[in-house]
Design a protein around this motif. Structure first.
Motif, PDB file in Angstrom:
ATOM      1  N   UNK A 154      -8.481   5.349 -47.370  1.00  0.00           N
ATOM      2  CA  UNK A 154      -8.207   4.114 -46.639  1.00  0.00           C
ATOM      3  C   UNK A 154      -9.248   3.043 -46.905  1.00  0.00           C
ATOM      4  N   UNK A 155     -10.531   3.438 -46.873  1.00  0.00           N
ATOM      5  CA  UNK A 155     -11.591   2.474 -47.183  1.00  0.00           C
ATOM      6  C   UNK A 155     -11.460   1.975 -48.617  1.00  0.00           C
ATOM      7  N   UNK A 172     -14.573   7.572 -42.141  1.00  0.00           N
ATOM      8  CA  UNK A 172     -14.846   8.676 -43.042  1.00  0.00           C
ATOM      9  C   UNK A 172     -13.750   9.718 -43.105  1.00  0.00           C
ATOM     10  N   UNK A 173     -12.927   9.827 -42.037  1.00  0.00           N
ATOM     11  CA  UNK A 173     -11.871  10.831 -42.055  1.00  0.00           C
ATOM     12  C   UNK A 173     -12.442  12.219 -42.197  1.00  0.00           C
ATOM     13  N   UNK A 191     -14.807   3.132 -59.065  1.00  0.00           N
ATOM     14  CA  UNK A 191     -14.395   2.408 -57.855  1.00  0.00           C
ATOM     15  C   UNK A 191     -15.461   1.396 -57.453  1.00  0.00           C
ATOM     16  N   UNK A 192     -16.716   1.809 -57.473  1.00  0.00           N
ATOM     17  CA  UNK A 192     -17.785   0.869 -57.116  1.00  0.00           C
ATOM     18  C   UNK A 192     -17.789  -0.335 -58.051  1.00  0.00           C
ATOM     19  N   UNK A 193     -17.520  -0.122 -59.329  1.00  0.00           N
ATOM     20  CA  UNK A 193     -17.521  -1.234 -60.276  1.00  0.00           C
ATOM     21  C   UNK A 193     -16.350  -2.181 -60.020  1.00  0.00           C
ATOM     22  N   UNK A 194     -15.199  -1.632 -59.626  1.00  0.00           N
ATOM     23  CA  UNK A 194     -14.091  -2.504 -59.252  1.00  0.00           C
ATOM     24  C   UNK A 194     -14.433  -3.355 -58.035  1.00  0.00           C
ATOM     25  N   UNK A 245     -21.660   3.137 -47.691  1.00  0.00           N
ATOM     26  CA  UNK A 245     -21.642   2.174 -48.792  1.00  0.00           C
ATOM     27  C   UNK A 245     -20.233   1.613 -48.988  1.00  0.00           C
ATOM     28  N   UNK A 246     -19.230   2.460 -48.887  1.00  0.00           N
ATOM     29  CA  UNK A 246     -17.852   1.995 -49.029  1.00  0.00           C
ATOM     30  C   UNK A 246     -17.474   1.045 -47.901  1.00  0.00           C
ATOM     31  N   UNK A 247     -17.881   1.383 -46.680  1.00  0.00           N
ATOM     32  CA  UNK A 247     -17.591   0.493 -45.556  1.00  0.00           C
ATOM     33  C   UNK A 247     -18.252  -0.868 -45.755  1.00  0.00           C
ATOM     34  N   UNK A 248     -19.504  -0.854 -46.189  1.00  0.00           N
ATOM     35  CA  UNK A 248     -20.216  -2.107 -46.373  1.00  0.00           C
ATOM     36  C   UNK A 248     -19.528  -3.000 -47.410  1.00  0.00           C
TER      37      UNK A 248
END
Length: 570
Positions: free
Chosen positions: A10-11, A34-35, A63-66, A228-231
């Motif tokens: 989801x994130x 986080x699920x 994913x981080x690069x996208x 990190x994903x949330x941020x």
């Protein structure tokens, strides 16, 4: 756009869609994100209650690069050496599995002289299969099967057909006679929610991940990855609401048939809301989404279809805060019974382990000093079980359901005996358990499955549920229930499949540049060297190498969140 579910998928989906320029709202029923990648904290001890093996680093970095960043910029990764330790029933000494292909080949030669050469060939095949999977299968939603006619696939058709017709155990046992080697090569099937006796031999590719690439660990645990994903999602403009439980997917008539109009949901105070949306991404358990949020006539997967599916295993988990050091355990320790087939059969039947069973232990404090008070240890214990929510939920300090606490007690006794830690139970000053019913309560898991639909032949690739509703236009799906499957990397890819759908892009391949499997020095990230840094102890049990350099300033502030959730695994 509205995303239902604030786990990894989801994130990931919300962040990518917001980065694309869409207005995105994310609804998460729990108080923390986080699920299955949950966290818990008590008495100075911190625990990941879900994923703990950082594999497929190129997929996570992609994913981080996208999102305009990189794994090296957001996380401080450590390469574990040994990758993990294995305790075999009846064997006096455990076996440390070293990081990297060369060490693995040497290990196999020491276990069974001459088998190192066989392992080298096996790993060559695994690397090739993984490369083809990344390029042709994993990033394909199979809305069209034309990608299967690509020359790279056709050239390998005989090998692929043989791998699909054979079980992973069958393939391994024909090449390796030593039971210990068979178990080292077969256990990754458990990561896929199945057994080596039911996983297709194509999943040989998993051995490339743990034996050739090696196992990484993000300092701060997987909680740091979620943070990190949330941020990044918030920075991209995602509006995140926690304590927001979706109660229905709102649809309306359209010329081509029903299409989504929004989501009905309740907030933490019980107030009812309705948010309009032209696209809804269901990033929660697929069975829950379809049977609880849609009327029967709009379900792509009716109940009869679910009756034929395998929910994968459940699990009993225990978080233990232990006084004093535990050098007998590595960062990752696996305990394997001698008769594996009987062990897996007992799990599938739902028989509570009254005798020795296979157990996994994560001792994150071997690598991460922040997860336990100085000189103490943080342990996470996982006992695979059937998906049997009837066993009940866990609890704090032995307050869980009797069946759950009994399984946890037996696992602690087994670990203490096999690893030579006779006072382990007495030294545990913090304890919390989780049972199969917790997965139902916390993440709406179908039948209490801990991971998601098992990766059997009938639930892999294009045979797995798809990423779009066949009955409701604008309703898309991401997560462990759908393609490509179970695990943090797979959930990230499922989010990218949603992005491709919205862009109108079909066929294999990721968004942007190809995702290339990393090996050797490439795993060490950008601008860093492979020299080892100091661990909390000397010796092979906890040596470690820095991967992505010093903690980046913006990641340091959110290294480990202080929220206490009760969710679990990927």
């Amino acid at each position: 756009m509205t995303v239902i579910g604030g786990g990894i998928s989801g994130l990931a989906a919300a962040g990518l869609l917001a980065r694309e320029g869409h207005a995105v709202q994310l609804l998460e029923q729990n108080d923390t994100l986080g699920g299955r990648a949950g966290r818990w904290e008590a008495g100075g001890f911190r625990f990941d209650t879900g994923p703990s093996w950082y594999l497929m680093p190129e997929v996570i970095d992609h994913w981080f690069r996208l999102m305009g960043s990189s794994a090296a910029a957001e996380l401080r990764l450590t390469r574990l050496d040994p990758g993990y330790r294995v305790f075999f029933e009846g064997s006096a000494q455990p076996v440390d599995v070293p990081a990297g292909r060369h060490g693995a080949v040497g290990l196999f030669d020491s276990l069974s002289p001459g088998s190192g050469e066989s392992l080298a060939r096996y790993l060559d095949e695994a690397e090739d299969a993984y490369g083809v999977a990344l390029e042709r299968f994993l990033y394909d939603d199979f809305s069209s099967l034309r990608g299967l006619a690509h020359p790279k696939v056709l050239r390998r058709a005989p090998q692929l057909a043989a791998m699909l017709a054979q079980s992973l155990h069958g393939r391994v046992s024909r090449r390796f006679s030593d039971v210990r080697e068979q178990q080292i090569l077969g256990y990754p099937a458990v990561f896929l929610g199945t057994t080596p006796f039911h996983a297709p031999a194509l999943y040989q590719l998993m051995s490339h991940l743990d034996l050739t690439q090696g196992v990484l660990y993000p300092q701060g645990g997987f909680a740091a990855l979620v943070d990190a994903m949330e941020r990044l999602a918030r920075e991209a403009g995602v509006h995140i609401l926690t304590g927001a439980r979706a109660t229905g997917i709102v649809t309306g008539p359209a010329p081509g048939g029903p299409r989504v109009e929004g989501v009905a949901w309740t907030d933490a105070q019980g107030r009812v809301h309705r948010t309009g949306a032209s696209v809804v991404v269901g990033a929660a358990d697929l069975h829950h989404l379809e049977t609880e949020l849609l009327p029967e006539e709009l379900r792509t997967h009716p109940e009869a279809a679910w009756n034929r599916r395998d929910p994968g295993p459940g699990a009993v988990l225990a978080c233990l805060g232990v006084r004093g050091r535990l050098p007998q355990l590595a960062h990752h320790s696996l305990f394997f019974t001698r008769d594996w087939r009987d062990n897996f059969d007992r799990i599938r039947r739902g028989t509570a382990p009254a005798e020795a069973t296979s157990v996994y232990v994560s001792r994150t404090s071997a690598t991460d000093q922040a997860v336990a008070p100085p000189g103490d240890e943080s342990l996470f214990v996982l006992v695979p079980s059937a998906a049997v929510p009837e066993w009940g939920r866990g609890g704090v300090d032995g307050a869980g359901a009797p069946e759950v606490e009994a399984v946890a007690d037996a696992a602690v006794r087994q670990i203490a005996t096999w690893a030579g830690i006779p006072d382990l139970a007495d030294r545990a000053v913090v304890r919390r358990t989780f049972g199969p019913a917790d997965f139902v309560h916390d993440v709406n898991a179908w039948r209490g499955g801990a991971l998601g639909l098992a990766h059997t032949l009938a639930q892999s690739a294009f045979l797995r549920p798809g990423n779009a509703s066949r009955t409701v236009d604008g309703l898309l799906y991401a997560g462990a229930s759908v393609r490509p499957g179970i695990g943090v990397p797979m959930c990230l890819i499922s989010a990218e499949l949603v992005l491709k759908r919205i862009r109108g892009v079909h066929g294999p391949g990721p968004v942007g540049p190809p995702v290339v499997p990393l090996r050797g020095e490439a795993l060490l990230g950008e601008g860093t060297s492979p020299e080892r840094n100091g661990s909390r102890e000397s010796g092979a049990a906890a040596s470690e190498a820095p991967v992505s350099g010093a903690t980046p300033p913006r990641a340091a502030a959110a290294r480990v969140g202080a929220g206490a959730g009760s969710r679990w695994l990927t």
